[in-house]
Motif scaffolding. Structure first.
Motif, PDB file in Angstrom:
ATOM      1  N   GLY A  42       0.839  -1.178   0.000  1.00  0.00           N
ATOM      2  CA  GLY A  42       0.000   0.000   0.000  1.00  0.00           C
ATOM      3  C   GLY A  42       0.879   1.234   0.000  1.00  0.00           C
ATOM      4  O   GLY A  42       2.087   1.171  -0.270  1.00  0.00           O
ATOM      5  N   PHE A  43       0.292   2.385   0.336  1.00  0.00           N
ATOM      6  CA  PHE A  43       1.048   3.634   0.287  1.00  0.00           C
ATOM      7  C   PHE A  43       2.299   3.601   1.155  1.00  0.00           C
ATOM      8  O   PHE A  43       3.383   3.998   0.726  1.00  0.00           O
ATOM      9  N   SER A  44       2.153   3.148   2.406  1.00  0.00           N
ATOM     10  CA  SER A  44       3.299   3.223   3.315  1.00  0.00           C
ATOM     11  C   SER A  44       4.392   2.240   2.918  1.00  0.00           C
ATOM     12  O   SER A  44       5.583   2.569   2.946  1.00  0.00           O
ATOM     13  N   GLY A  45       4.019   1.026   2.544  1.00  0.00           N
ATOM     14  CA  GLY A  45       5.018   0.045   2.139  1.00  0.00           C
ATOM     15  C   GLY A  45       5.731   0.432   0.858  1.00  0.00           C
ATOM     16  O   GLY A  45       6.962   0.324   0.755  1.00  0.00           O
ATOM     17  N   LEU A  46       4.981   0.881  -0.144  1.00  0.00           N
ATOM     18  CA  LEU A  46       5.587   1.304  -1.403  1.00  0.00           C
ATOM     19  C   LEU A  46       6.476   2.522  -1.201  1.00  0.00           C
ATOM     20  O   LEU A  46       7.546   2.638  -1.804  1.00  0.00           O
ATOM     21  N   SER A  47       6.014   3.442  -0.355  1.00  0.00           N
ATOM     22  CA  SER A  47       6.814   4.633  -0.072  1.00  0.00           C
ATOM     23  C   SER A  47       8.142   4.259   0.575  1.00  0.00           C
ATOM     24  O   SER A  47       9.207   4.765   0.192  1.00  0.00           O
ATOM     25  N   ALA A  48       8.080   3.373   1.565  1.00  0.00           N
ATOM     26  CA  ALA A  48       9.315   2.938   2.220  1.00  0.00           C
ATOM     27  C   ALA A  48      10.241   2.262   1.228  1.00  0.00           C
ATOM     28  O   ALA A  48      11.458   2.533   1.194  1.00  0.00           O
ATOM     29  N   ALA A  49       9.693   1.379   0.389  1.00  0.00           N
ATOM     30  CA  ALA A  49      10.516   0.662  -0.588  1.00  0.00           C
ATOM     31  C   ALA A  49      11.172   1.623  -1.570  1.00  0.00           C
ATOM     32  O   ALA A  49      12.365   1.504  -1.888  1.00  0.00           O
ATOM     33  N   LEU A 242       7.018  -3.446   8.554  1.00  0.00           N
ATOM     34  CA  LEU A 242       5.675  -4.012   8.583  1.00  0.00           C
ATOM     35  C   LEU A 242       4.672  -2.923   8.241  1.00  0.00           C
ATOM     36  O   LEU A 242       4.458  -1.991   9.009  1.00  0.00           O
ATOM     37  N   ALA A 243       4.052  -3.042   7.064  1.00  0.00           N
ATOM     38  CA  ALA A 243       3.108  -2.041   6.583  1.00  0.00           C
ATOM     39  C   ALA A 243       1.805  -2.707   6.149  1.00  0.00           C
ATOM     40  O   ALA A 243       1.159  -2.277   5.201  1.00  0.00           O
ATOM     41  N   GLY A 244       1.410  -3.744   6.881  1.00  0.00           N
ATOM     42  CA  GLY A 244       0.207  -4.489   6.527  1.00  0.00           C
ATOM     43  C   GLY A 244      -1.053  -4.039   7.226  1.00  0.00           C
ATOM     44  O   GLY A 244      -2.153  -4.459   6.879  1.00  0.00           O
ATOM     45  N   ASN A 245      -0.898  -3.200   8.271  1.00  0.00           N
ATOM     46  CA  ASN A 245      -2.048  -2.652   8.999  1.00  0.00           C
ATOM     47  C   ASN A 245      -2.999  -3.758   9.448  1.00  0.00           C
ATOM     48  O   ASN A 245      -2.559  -4.715  10.062  1.00  0.00           O
ATOM     49  N   VAL A 246      -4.313  -3.648   9.162  1.00  0.00           N
ATOM     50  CA  VAL A 246      -5.279  -4.607   9.722  1.00  0.00           C
ATOM     51  C   VAL A 246      -5.116  -6.012   9.155  1.00  0.00           C
ATOM     52  O   VAL A 246      -5.676  -6.969   9.687  1.00  0.00           O
ATOM     53  N   TYR A 371      10.443  -2.470  11.962  1.00  0.00           N
ATOM     54  CA  TYR A 371       9.703  -1.214  12.083  1.00  0.00           C
ATOM     55  C   TYR A 371       8.254  -1.435  11.642  1.00  0.00           C
ATOM     56  O   TYR A 371       7.975  -2.252  10.761  1.00  0.00           O
ATOM     57  N   TYR A 372       7.357  -0.669  12.244  1.00  0.00           N
ATOM     58  CA  TYR A 372       5.958  -0.765  11.830  1.00  0.00           C
ATOM     59  C   TYR A 372       5.334   0.622  11.769  1.00  0.00           C
ATOM     60  O   TYR A 372       5.744   1.552  12.461  1.00  0.00           O
ATOM     61  N   MET A 373       4.319   0.746  10.893  1.00  0.00           N
ATOM     62  CA  MET A 373       3.527   1.971  10.756  1.00  0.00           C
ATOM     63  C   MET A 373       2.077   1.526  10.596  1.00  0.00           C
ATOM     64  O   MET A 373       1.760   0.752   9.693  1.00  0.00           O
ATOM     65  N   LEU A 383      -0.268  10.883   5.181  1.00  0.00           N
ATOM     66  CA  LEU A 383       0.624  10.468   6.263  1.00  0.00           C
ATOM     67  C   LEU A 383       1.275   9.115   5.998  1.00  0.00           C
ATOM     68  O   LEU A 383       2.433   8.896   6.371  1.00  0.00           O
ATOM     69  N   SER A 384       0.575   8.195   5.355  1.00  0.00           N
ATOM     70  CA  SER A 384       1.165   6.881   5.106  1.00  0.00           C
ATOM     71  C   SER A 384       2.356   6.981   4.164  1.00  0.00           C
ATOM     72  O   SER A 384       3.365   6.290   4.340  1.00  0.00           O
ATOM     73  N   GLY A 385       2.255   7.859   3.155  1.00  0.00           N
ATOM     74  CA  GLY A 385       3.404   8.056   2.276  1.00  0.00           C
ATOM     75  C   GLY A 385       4.581   8.646   3.023  1.00  0.00           C
ATOM     76  O   GLY A 385       5.735   8.250   2.823  1.00  0.00           O
ATOM     77  N   MET A 386       4.289   9.595   3.899  1.00  0.00           N
ATOM     78  CA  MET A 386       5.359  10.196   4.693  1.00  0.00           C
ATOM     79  C   MET A 386       5.933   9.182   5.675  1.00  0.00           C
ATOM     80  O   MET A 386       7.145   9.192   5.959  1.00  0.00           O
ATOM     81  N   ALA A 387       5.093   8.300   6.202  1.00  0.00           N
ATOM     82  CA  ALA A 387       5.582   7.270   7.128  1.00  0.00           C
ATOM     83  C   ALA A 387       6.640   6.404   6.474  1.00  0.00           C
ATOM     84  O   ALA A 387       7.651   6.046   7.100  1.00  0.00           O
ATOM     85  N   GLY A 388       6.416   6.053   5.207  1.00  0.00           N
ATOM     86  CA  GLY A 388       7.417   5.263   4.496  1.00  0.00           C
ATOM     87  C   GLY A 388       8.739   5.986   4.373  1.00  0.00           C
ATOM     88  O   GLY A 388       9.810   5.384   4.511  1.00  0.00           O
ATOM     89  N   LYS A 389       8.677   7.286   4.133  1.00  0.00           N
ATOM     90  CA  LYS A 389       9.923   8.059   4.050  1.00  0.00           C
ATOM     91  C   LYS A 389      10.609   8.123   5.407  1.00  0.00           C
ATOM     92  O   LYS A 389      11.839   8.009   5.495  1.00  0.00           O
ATOM     93  N   LEU A 390       9.824   8.297   6.479  1.00  0.00           N
ATOM     94  CA  LEU A 390      10.424   8.399   7.809  1.00  0.00           C
ATOM     95  C   LEU A 390      11.116   7.111   8.220  1.00  0.00           C
ATOM     96  O   LEU A 390      12.192   7.133   8.838  1.00  0.00           O
ATOM     97  N   VAL A 391      10.521   5.961   7.901  1.00  0.00           N
ATOM     98  CA  VAL A 391      11.167   4.707   8.289  1.00  0.00           C
ATOM     99  C   VAL A 391      12.425   4.482   7.459  1.00  0.00           C
ATOM    100  O   VAL A 391      13.418   3.930   7.957  1.00  0.00           O
TER     101      VAL A 391
END
Length: 437
Positions: A42-49, A242-246, A371-373, A383-391
């Motif tokens: 999703g947004f956070s996982g792709l952003s982190a990658a 870990l960016a799988g959420n629910v 790490y998890y978001m 925020l999820s996109g930014m979370a990926g950058k922060l991690v």
């Protein structure tokens, strides 16, 4: 449990109907090594990658279904600054730290626009967002919030008086509003697929249809590294994101059971009408801004690029899909826009977002290298996109911004898996009653 219900809810998504997906990436079928293994496309996982690959890390990304299959590909498409749990953050942080947290979301919006431009992602982005109040009392509260944001965060939001609303929206339902020129809306699945294409181009290995069933954690002080396992393969790595959420523990109870206690799946639902003439659509929302009302059980809506009304709202805390979903959502839409009664509803869909008890995001570490978001609480597109950058920053050695948000304190939902849903439903009834006054 969620997956069976979600499969039915995805079948009539306007977003899926309006994109052409590439052939799926292959499933992970053997052992590989990577610097970082990201779980969830999703947004956070792709952003982190994407961010990690740009920093020179080798990255493997495991997705249980398809890229953007979860909330990232089915949400309301509203790209907003700020937090759902703003009050919780302000109660725990100093004024200076709360402002730093808020500015992280402002940076997240800039990051989103930058990525659209840099990677030429055609995702129908439109600037502008309105928050609208149903009733005079809520209009006064909204005005006070605008003043608070200006004073505390130095962020510009324009008040909209009741008499001015007719120049913004063709509805008699609202008594006041606020306009944020910086926020906006987009086609979330197009954006998500664009991020995936950018990540692949940067060298990220994406494996779809590869649900994670176990994470063997390293960090024992003797050089042991994590191993992330699927049914047919595994990734040996130095770091895990870990960016799988629910969905994180849907396939394997040993992935991160402690995280599941801190979030709860909440169903939210959207309809899209048939297209209308552009001129008619323009009269409904003069600036074609995204809109949310300020109710606890809120409605949110916007116009699509092909001139449909996309209208979302209603929630389910039981994970059960409401009966007569399209008809009931249409009635909510007609309460705002009765003039749309002649338009057919062509799509009705939904999905689960992850909320925390205090609606603030939940970021952190498990040990020193996992790490998890999670816990974006319906406010996650930016925020999820930014979370990926922060991690990614943290893995690269700059942890200040990630650590700030990881200081937010959270509590597990009371009662465990069996009792937390009934307890939350009862609590929500109170807020439903408050919305009536």
């Amino acid at each position: 449990m969620l997956l069976k219900k979600e499969t039915r809810l995805t079948q009539d998504s306007y977003y899926e109907a309006s994109v052409t997906r590439a052939l799926p990436s292959p499933a992970l079928a053997h052992r590989i090594t990577a610097d970082v293994c990201v779980v969830g496309a999703g947004f956070s996982g792709l952003s982190a990658a994407l961010e990690l690959a740009a920093r020179g890390y080798s990255v493997a990304l495991l997705e249980a279904k398809m890229v953007g299959w979860g909330a990232s590909g089915r949400n309301g498409g509203q790209a907003l600054v700020g937090f759902a749990g703003e009050d919780a953050i302000e109660s725990q942080f100093s004024v200076a730290d709360a402002r730093c947290a808020w500015n992280t979301t402002v940076d997240g919006l800039q990051l989103l626009r930058q990525r659209i431009a840099t990677h030429a992602i055609d995702c129908d982005f439109v600037p502008g967002y309105m928050s609208l109040a149903v009733g005079a009392r809520k209009a006064r509260a909204l005005d006070a919030w605008v003043d608070h944001v200006a004073r505390t965060y130095d962020y510009p939001i324009q008040k909209i008086a009741a008499a001015e609303l007719k120049n913004c929206i063709a509805s008699e339902r609202f008594h006041g509003g606020a306009y944020d020129a910086g926020s906006g809306h987009l086609h979330p699945l197009k954006y998500c697929l664009g991020l995936a294409a950018a990540a692949r181009a940067a060298g990220v290995q994406i494996f779809e249809n590869s649900p994670v069933i176990d994470v063997e954690r390293g960090g024992d002080g003797r050089g042991k590294k994590p191993v992330v396992k699927t049914a047919q393969g595994e990734v040996a790595c130095s770091f895990v994101v870990l960016a799988g959420n629910v969905y994180l523990n849907e396939y394997g109870k040993t992935v991160a059971p402690e995280l599941g206690q801190r979030i709860m799946p909440v169903g939210t639902y959207i309809i899209a009408t048939e297209p209308m003439a552009k001129q008619r659509a323009d009269l409904l929302l003069r600036q074609r801004a995204a809109v949310c009302d300020t109710n606890f059980i809120l409605d949110y809506f916007r116009l699509t690029a092909d001139h449909r009304m996309l209208f979302g709202g209603r929630v389910s805390y039981t994970t059960a899909t409401p009966m007569n979903l399209a008809a009931s959502m249409r009635q909510r839409m007609l309460a705002v826009f009765p003039q749309l009664a002649d338009l057919a509803v062509q799509h009705a869909w939904g999905g689960f977002i992850d909320i925390t008890m205090n609606r603030a995001p939940d970021f952190g570490r498990l040990g020193h290298n996992i790490y998890y978001m999670q816990g974006f609480s319906g406010h996650g597109l930016v925020l999820s996109g930014m979370a990926g950058k922060l991690v990614a920053e943290t893995i690269a050695g700059q942890a200040e911004r990630f650590d700030l948000l990881s200081r937010i304190q959270h509590h597990s939902f009371p009662g465990g898996p069996l009792m937390r849903t009934p307890a939350l439903v009862l609590g929500t009834l109170y807020y439903r009653l408050k919305d009536l006054f």
